[in-house]
Scaffold this active site. Structure first.
Site, PDB file in Angstrom:
ATOM      1  N   HIS A 391      -8.583  -1.347  -7.825  1.00 43.02           N
ATOM      2  CA  HIS A 391      -8.688  -0.082  -8.553  1.00 43.02           C
ATOM      3  C   HIS A 391      -9.679   0.883  -7.897  1.00 43.02           C
ATOM      4  O   HIS A 391      -9.709   2.079  -8.229  1.00 43.02           O
ATOM      5  CB  HIS A 391      -9.126  -0.349  -9.998  1.00 43.02           C
ATOM      6  N   ASP A 395      -5.028   4.092  -7.754  1.00 40.81           N
ATOM      7  CA  ASP A 395      -5.051   4.537  -9.145  1.00 40.81           C
ATOM      8  C   ASP A 395      -3.936   3.838  -9.930  1.00 40.81           C
ATOM      9  O   ASP A 395      -2.888   3.489  -9.386  1.00 40.81           O
ATOM     10  CB  ASP A 395      -4.856   6.050  -9.219  1.00 40.81           C
TER      11      ASP A 395
END
Length: 419
Positions: A391, A395
């Site tokens: 992450h 995204d």
């Protein structure tokens, strides 16, 4: 007679130390030139160390699991002639550091094929406290089959129990004297398994990945009825001449096509330098389970391969990894990883990102189940993709869109081949 000392070789890539994984000789053995005496492990691969001379083993320089510096003494051999080692004058000769005889493995040998005489031979069980050597895969098979491994003859190094040994034990009739205790018998035994070699590297990499990567997972359901029909048709038409196709090369093709629109997912992240490298080439790591643990051989330039080319290469590198013959080059350089548990795939999984990559695509079990299409209940072949991402780099929206793109390609397989 002289003494020849083999030192831990410089394996390259700036490696200063390696882990001693396994001995294939013991003190007192007579060995031949080019005979493999030990396995050592770098950060990337297991390497066999052969002897450049023939002679008698005088001393072993370490124990399995020990990390040894490049250039340190690995093994000492008595040879004809003067040898290559002369003790310094007025200095005490080094004490031989020998592995305990009972723990030293026998020289590597092929597993014997069971014969009628071997099958009829009575089983001499180990003592209850005598812990048999076996890989986790062999132990799981034995547990599932209700077999206590101390009753199984091991034909591998140091009496290690191989899959073939378990097959031979299962296939032959057991006398009541040689059977394991019943499933309800009380047990008080325990077992300690050293975390060394590949298992240590796996543990370190998994711990490092979970500590450093901001993992998140995304699961999507896919209707694979059409792609399965295409696969079966291609196998029926071309299987004899080109080889049988599994689902994996179709998944690879879908990933390659989808990544054209999501270059941030075919990437590696150097978090120390704070640099993301987006790769044009798609080098797919194929997570492969072997007897000794998990390895990730690499399908290179998947973007340039046909279904059959990629299928053949997947099979080749996976087999090389399972047989511990994969080279360092075959185990490094992946830009994204594909992992599948096959028939054991379950419904959902949360795979660990193979750092420094930023994405891993996980394949779950394919099942037939009723689904609603245009208001009608029909039976379709369904499968989940359980994928994880870093992450810090990827995204959530991009990850979801990427997997949705893979889904669309697999559900409309003609789109896989439209340029």
């Amino acid at each position: 007679m002289g003494t020849h000392v083999i030192k831990m070789p410089d394996i390259g890539e700036g490696i200063a130390q390696v882990e001693l994984v396994e001995w294939f000789v013991k003190v007192g053995d007579i060995i031949n030139e080019d005979q493999v005496v030990a396995d050592v492990m770098t950060d990337k691969a297991t390497v066999e160390i052969p002897s450049p001379v023939s002679g008698k083993v005088l001393a072993l320089g370490g124990q399995p699991g020990e990390v040894m510096a490049v250039g340190s003494e690995l093994i000492r051999i008595e040879v004809e002639g003067s040898g290559n080692h002369v003790d310094a004058p007025q200095a005490k000769a080094p004490e031989p550091v020998a592995a305990a005889p009972q723990a030293a493995p026998e020289p590597r040998r092929e597993a014997p094929q069971p014969s009628a005489q071997h099958t009829a031979a009575p089983i001499a069980p180990r003592e209850a406290h005598d812990k048999p050597l076996a890989s986790p895969a062999v132990r799981k098979r034995a547990l599932d089959a209700g077999i206590e491994l101390r009753y199984v003859h091991g034909s591998g190094p140091a009496g290690r129990i191989l899959h073939e040994d378990l097959d031979a034990f299962i296939s032959k009739p057991q006398s009541s004297a040689g059977q394991a205790p019943g499933g309800y018998a009380r047990r008080s035994d325990s077992e300690q398994v050293p975390v060394i070699g590949l298992r240590r590297k796996i543990a370190q990499r998994m711990q490092d990945a979970k500590r450093r990567v901001a993992h998140f997972s995304y699961v999507e359901e896919i209707d694979v009825t059409a792609i399965e029909a295409l696969r079966q048709q291609l196998n029926s038409r071309h299987g004899e001449s080109r080889g049988k196709l599994t689902l994996l090369p179709f998944l690879v093709r879908a990933m390659v096509v989808a990544l054209r629109d999501f270059p941030q997912i075919n990437a590696t992240y150097d978090d120390e330098a704070q640099v993301i490298t987006r790769h044009g080439a798609v080098h797919v790591g194929i997570a492969t389970q072997g007897d000794n643990g998990l390895m990730v051989p690499v399908l290179r330039h998947a973007e340039a391969g046909s279904l059959w080319t990629n299928a053949s290469e997947i099979a080749r590198v996976a087999q090389a990894a399972r047989s511990n013959k994969a080279t360092r080059e075959e185990l490094t350089g992946s830009t994204i990883t594909l992992t599948s548990l096959g028939a054991l795939g379950g419904i959902v999984s949360t795979p660990v990102v193979n750092t420094p990559e930023v994405a891993i695509v996980g394949v779950n079990r394919m099942v037939e189940r009723p689904v609603v299409i245009d208001g009608q209940i029909v039976v379709r072949k369904m499968m989940n993709l359980s994928s994880s991402f870093d992450h810090r780099v990827v995204d959530g929206m991009d990850a979801a869109l990427f997997i949705q793109a893979v889904r669309g390609l697999l559900e409309q397989p003609a789109c896989l081949f439209v340029e």
